[in-house]
Design a protein around this motif. Structure first.
Motif, PDB file in Angstrom:
ATOM      1  N   ALA A  92      30.289  35.309  48.520  1.00 25.83           N
ATOM      2  CA  ALA A  92      30.285  35.144  49.932  1.00 25.83           C
ATOM      3  C   ALA A  92      28.878  34.851  51.203  1.00 25.83           C
ATOM      4  N   GLY A  93      29.254  34.580  51.862  1.00 29.68           N
ATOM      5  CA  GLY A  93      28.181  33.555  53.072  1.00 29.68           C
ATOM      6  C   GLY A  93      28.380  32.488  52.482  1.00 29.68           C
ATOM      7  N   ILE A  94      28.832  31.722  52.074  1.00 30.59           N
ATOM      8  CA  ILE A  94      28.958  30.061  51.600  1.00 30.59           C
ATOM      9  C   ILE A  94      30.500  30.126  52.110  1.00 30.59           C
ATOM     10  N   ALA A  95      31.121  30.240  51.113  1.00 23.10           N
ATOM     11  CA  ALA A  95      32.213  30.225  51.259  1.00 23.10           C
ATOM     12  C   ALA A  95      33.212  31.219  52.564  1.00 23.10           C
ATOM     13  N   HIS A  96      33.434  30.309  53.593  1.00 26.71           N
ATOM     14  CA  HIS A  96      34.203  31.847  54.146  1.00 26.71           C
ATOM     15  C   HIS A  96      36.420  31.968  53.606  1.00 26.71           C
ATOM     16  N   GLU A  97      36.380  32.980  54.734  1.00 29.75           N
ATOM     17  CA  GLU A  97      37.699  33.163  54.915  1.00 29.75           C
ATOM     18  C   GLU A  97      38.547  33.404  53.424  1.00 29.75           C
ATOM     19  N   LEU A  98      37.753  33.722  52.527  1.00 32.36           N
ATOM     20  CA  LEU A  98      38.765  33.444  51.026  1.00 32.36           C
ATOM     21  C   LEU A  98      39.704  35.321  51.191  1.00 32.36           C
ATOM     22  N   GLN A  99      40.996  34.728  50.382  1.00 34.33           N
ATOM     23  CA  GLN A  99      41.490  36.178  50.308  1.00 34.33           C
ATOM     24  C   GLN A  99      41.844  36.946  49.523  1.00 34.33           C
ATOM     25  N   HIS A 100      40.786  35.803  48.380  1.00 33.97           N
ATOM     26  CA  HIS A 100      42.027  36.952  46.563  1.00 33.97           C
ATOM     27  C   HIS A 100      39.949  35.969  46.243  1.00 33.97           C
ATOM     28  N   PRO A 101      39.536  36.426  45.106  1.00 31.79           N
ATOM     29  CA  PRO A 101      38.784  36.469  43.826  1.00 31.79           C
ATOM     30  C   PRO A 101      39.653  36.035  42.939  1.00 31.79           C
ATOM     31  N   MET A 102      38.644  35.013  42.651  1.00 28.61           N
ATOM     32  CA  MET A 102      38.845  33.828  41.482  1.00 28.61           C
ATOM     33  C   MET A 102      38.373  34.402  40.416  1.00 28.61           C
ATOM     34  N   HIS A 103      39.726  34.395  39.771  1.00 28.26           N
ATOM     35  CA  HIS A 103      39.608  35.118  37.901  1.00 28.26           C
ATOM     36  C   HIS A 103      39.438  33.600  36.949  1.00 28.26           C
TER      37      HIS A 103
END
Length: 272
Positions: A92-103
């Motif tokens: 967060a704060g580095i990549a934006h507009e992500l809709q889900h976590p990476m598992h």
């Protein structure tokens, strides 16, 4: 099931950037399928195997949105397969507009190295899953079973069987001849496709350890048929090639074509 091969080389790449052997020089001159980056693949645009140090450039080259990756299955922590520090770019704060976590899935070493690299950012951006060999888990709409590899004796390296949309895929590297427990689990599974390690060229050994060679791949194919591991119409795809194999793409292709084995290259999309 769509398999997108991002990279198809062993740890040093092919050509090796530091190497002046005739095979690396020829690969540079010919280009095309002879230019191989470190190994990784994506299934149906959302499941990624390993995060190589070339992942960033592979994504740009093939126009891949890594923000869409939902699941990262890590085979082991060797530097050509898992560059955990790059994952910090998803925070967060580095990549934006992500809709889900990476598992992120893997062995104890994967969990440790990931947390050292990016911290304990579970929840919004990452979720961590410690795997045990032969214990099947749900990964999105797929079933995933980690199997034991024969690779690094100081790490529990994993192979993966993915069952999705009625298809079964073995992601079978890095490994030499499989451990007996893995062969026993695979017996009768009727896979649609098996992706195998072919790091070496000819070694004269049909059951190589740590990595496979041409003879070992062909011996594995015979074992697949004997034990009904692969469907009659199923595919074997080879990848993870080293420049020390002394063979370029067309040479591998000529060797494997009589056996019906597919030689992967960077950017190949294969549907099963």
């Amino acid at each position: 099931m769509k398999i997108h091969f991002l990279g198809t080389a062993a740890a040093e790449g092919f050509p090796n950037a530091f190497c002046r052997c005739e095979h690396c020089l020829k690969a540079r001159k010919l280009g095309g399928k002879n230019i191989r980056t470190r190994t990784s693949a994506i299934i149906d645009d959302i499941i990624k195997f390993d995060y190589s140090p070339d992942s960033y450039m592979q994504a740009l080259r093939d126009n891949i949105d890594l923000g869409a990756i939902e699941h990262l299955l890590v085979t082991h922590t060797h530097s050509d397969h898992f560059n955990a520090y790059d994952l910090e770019c998803r925070r967060a704060g580095i990549a934006h507009e992500l809709q889900h976590p990476m598992h992120i899935y893997g062995n104890d070493a994967v969990m440790y190295h990931t947390r050292v690299a990016i911290g304990r950012f579970e929840g919004e951006r990452f979720a961590f899953h410690l795997l045990r060999p032969f214990e099947t888990i749900k990964v999105g709409d797929a079933l995933v079973t980690p199997l034991l590899a024969d690779h690094d004796r100081m790490e529990t390296c994993l192979l993966y069987v993915i069952e999705k949309d009625g298809k079964k895929l073995l992601y079978g590297h890095d490994s030499g001849w499989f451990p007996e427990a893995t062969w026993a689990w695979l017996k009768g599974k009727n896979l649609d496709c098996a992706i195998l390690d072919c790091t070496h060229g000819y070694t004269g050994n049909s059951r190589d350890r740590n990595h496979m060679c041409i003879e070992t791949v062909l011996e594995a194919q015979r074992e697949f048929r004997k034990e009904n591991i692969l469907k009659e119409e199923g595919h074997i795809i080879v990848t993870h090639f080293s420049h020390n194999s002394k063979l370029l793409h067309d040479e591998f292709d000529e060797i494997f074509k009589p056996a019906g084995v597919v030689v992967a290259y960077d950017g190949l999309i294969f549907n099963i």
